[in-house]
Design an enzyme around this catalytic site. Structure first.
Site, mmCIF file in Angstrom:
data_model
loop_
_atom_site.group_PDB
_atom_site.id
_atom_site.type_symbol
_atom_site.label_atom_id
_atom_site.label_comp_id
_atom_site.label_asym_id
_atom_site.label_seq_id
_atom_site.Cartn_x
_atom_site.Cartn_y
_atom_site.Cartn_z
ATOM 1 C CG HIS A 5 -13.454 -1.582 3.866
ATOM 2 N ND1 HIS A 5 -13.970 -2.842 4.056
ATOM 3 C CD2 HIS A 5 -14.120 -1.064 2.802
ATOM 4 C CE1 HIS A 5 -14.924 -3.071 3.163
ATOM 5 N NE2 HIS A 5 -15.028 -2.000 2.390
ATOM 6 C CB CYS B 50 -15.399 -5.131 8.123
ATOM 7 S SG CYS B 50 -15.671 -3.977 6.763
ATOM 8 C CB CYS C 137 -10.720 -5.411 6.438
ATOM 9 S SG CYS C 137 -11.877 -4.100 6.874
ATOM 10 C CG ASP D 54 5.627 3.628 -12.137
ATOM 11 O OD1 ASP D 54 6.239 3.193 -13.135
ATOM 12 O OD2 ASP D 54 4.595 4.314 -12.223
#
Lengths: 373, 373
Positions: free
Chosen positions: B336, B310, B307, B85
């Site tokens: 996650h 998880c 992920c 950016d």
């Protein structure tokens, strides 16, 4: 022990979750997590056994919850051996202690001030519920250099507590549950050699122990006093069982203690120092990663180190992470410091095995200490 | 674009560090690190392109240092595409701005109050030094809903700055260095559709762009205004180039914006929310992991998620980590949330390709929003 060089020894002991070769450094996972490090990273950095803490897990999340979820191994997803400290040290050092009685210790949580009561039986029950491979007995651990009278009283109480803890441990063993856990007593006696030897004799009279904690050192006394106590104990503790020097150490202390017959070590310094941007290196000793001289340094933290942080990143980037307060920096420095101690223990084992420990450790210490500013 | 369904599109664009399939969510690595996450973890969670920030890297560690160390890819050990950016947004939102002139912006560092001067040429030079694959032009980004006069002025200045930035970009391209970087302009115009369309026309008159940032949205205006502006722009931006909706988004906003023809997204929410213990789940919407109901919950955070957090851990343990303020918790929740958005974009691509995006995203949004308390 499979090899001995002077007082230094190498060997191994068996737990329900695998073998541990000694000398061994055990990363500290107080609350069921080694701060900032994943189970896979622990494995990769060569940790064989990790520590957790009864006092802390009892308060958060609660040992009933951990038991319900399958025990600490399942809870934290670590299938290697776990040793749990008894919480004795924390009850005295962290909480507001309300009363020490023979029955046990009433204390207030350091988190919310709630009241709790630990007995030698209770801390064994908690550790059995957690499913620890090595359960530590409840002890009274006075600060380094208290007077003889206080040291004698602490010894006596620790001994009475040990007997009760052992009784409860045997009852629970008979009831079944997690198999073949060991209970380690904790030797006290402060800086008084005769009290140390008396306590050892008393502790040995109570049972055949699989291992033994040496407590009450590195708690404020001078280094020389610690070495003196270890030298006094060295020939007297049964040679065949591992000796766990609690709360030690820094790299140089670890080598000095191995030379005095100690086998197992734990210390929060690797992860705590990392959070303060401090790392260990062989040629520059202990350094602060935020130092301006690292701003453009393309070298790894410690060129001889094989940890993930050293293999992957350079000092300039690690410095940037720490200066900017980035989480990744805490993780990488923790991994490095943990690997530094785990590898030091690995190398000590190899050197004892080939009989070069004495000369190697002298050279290592000179290099490491010579580098200090 | 390789497939279109209504206004939703899927396709890909090429950078010096590889292909990026769109729609794509780009994790934000402001300071050259996605907070708490390693490069390997970023790769594993499917990130194709990451963001970094000119303003932040200019202040710390300084772009000269990053250039000296081989550019941002080498510095942060990420060999995939990077978009930087321009710092326009940060100069106005973070720093104490001292003066906005046509020449550039004088501002004070939010870290130490030191004085600096950014020009459109300078921010291009910095981003070229960093070695960004996509360089964003310097823009003036007023808050959502300023009056027309302020919006017109910002548009005009942004346009003049774009012309100067493009000139400097072309000069530097001719001088060599990192090859084939793209410069994206940033569309402004606030909530005024006619100003948006006018600005687009002006921007298009300046060059053949490889992609286009849509700025000045999600900066305080109502959601409906954002959708209205996107709908007005949708048919007018050249179809063949990617459209980067800056600073968006949350899961539901990402889907709404894909439906309105946007292709690239970034947002700090995945990692920032993680630090506040907030995670996204499909069936329960946005949840706070510290909630008491998770204390004994043996399920993964989001049963449908693939992920690392998880696959490996349960809610009870993650709650414990967050309640205890453990670093590992921040990392796992960040992984996650990042994977949640990256996977949402993946699935959007597949659904657009097989023509089921409309019905799928409606169903998804109902499930996700229906779950909210």
């Amino acid at each position: 022990m499979s090899a001995v060089e002077g007082s230094a020894r190498t060997g191994s002991f068996t737990t329900p979750h695998g073998e541990v070769e000694t000398p061994a450094f055990m990363p500290v996972g107080t609350l069921g997590t080694v701060k900032g490090v994943s189970p896979e990273e622990l494995e990769e950095l060569g940790a064989s056994m990790v520590l957790a803490n009864t006092y802390h897990l009892y308060l958060r999340p609660g040992y009933e919850i951990v038991r319900e979820l399958g025990g600490l191994h399942d809870f934290m997803r670590w299938q290697g051996p776990i040793l749990t400290d008894s919480g004795g040290f924390q009850v005295f050092s962290l909480s507001r202690t309300n009363e020490i009685r023979d029955e046990g210790v009433e204390f207030q949580s350091h988190i919310d001030g709630s009241r709790h009561f630990f007995t030698p039986e209770k801390v064994v029950e908690i550790q059995k519920a957690l499913g620890a491979d090595v359960v530590m007995a409840f002890d009274e651990c006075p600060p380094g250099g208290v007077d003889r009278k206080a040291a004698v009283e602490a010894n006596d109480r620790t001994l009475r507590w040990l007997e009760r803890g052992l009784g409860r441990f045997r009852e629970l063993e008979e009831e079944g549950g997690h198999p073949a856990q060991s209970l380690f007593p904790i030797l006290q006696g402060n800086v008084y050699e005769d009290l140390r030897l008396q306590h050892l004799e008393d502790v040995l009279s109570l049972g055949d122990w699989n291992g033994m904690g040496i407590g009450g050192l590195s708690v404020g006394e001078a280094k020389e006093e610690m070495w003196r106590v270890l030298e006094a104990l060295e020939g007297e503790i049964p040679q065949e069982i591992p000796r766990y020097l609690m709360g030690v150490g820094y790299p140089d202390d670890l080598l000095e203690a191995v030379a005095r017959g100690c086998d197992m070590f734990d210390c929060v310094a690797p992860t705590r120092n990392a959070r303060h941007a401090t790392v260990w290196t062989l040629d520059e000793g202990q350094v602060n990663v935020k130092a301006a001289r690292f701003a453009r340094d393309p070298k790894p933290l410690d060129p001889g180190c094989d940890c993930y942080a050293c293999r992957k990143f350079d000092r300039a980037y690690l410095r940037h992470l720490m200066v900017a307060g980035e989480l990744l920096g805490l993780r990488l420095l923790s991994i490095h410091n943990l690997r530094f101690l785990v590898r030091l223990a690995e190398e000590a084992r190899a050197r004892i095995r080939d009989g070069s420990f004495g000369s190697w450790s002298r050279g290592w210490l000179e290099r490491y200490r010579g580098a200090r500013v």
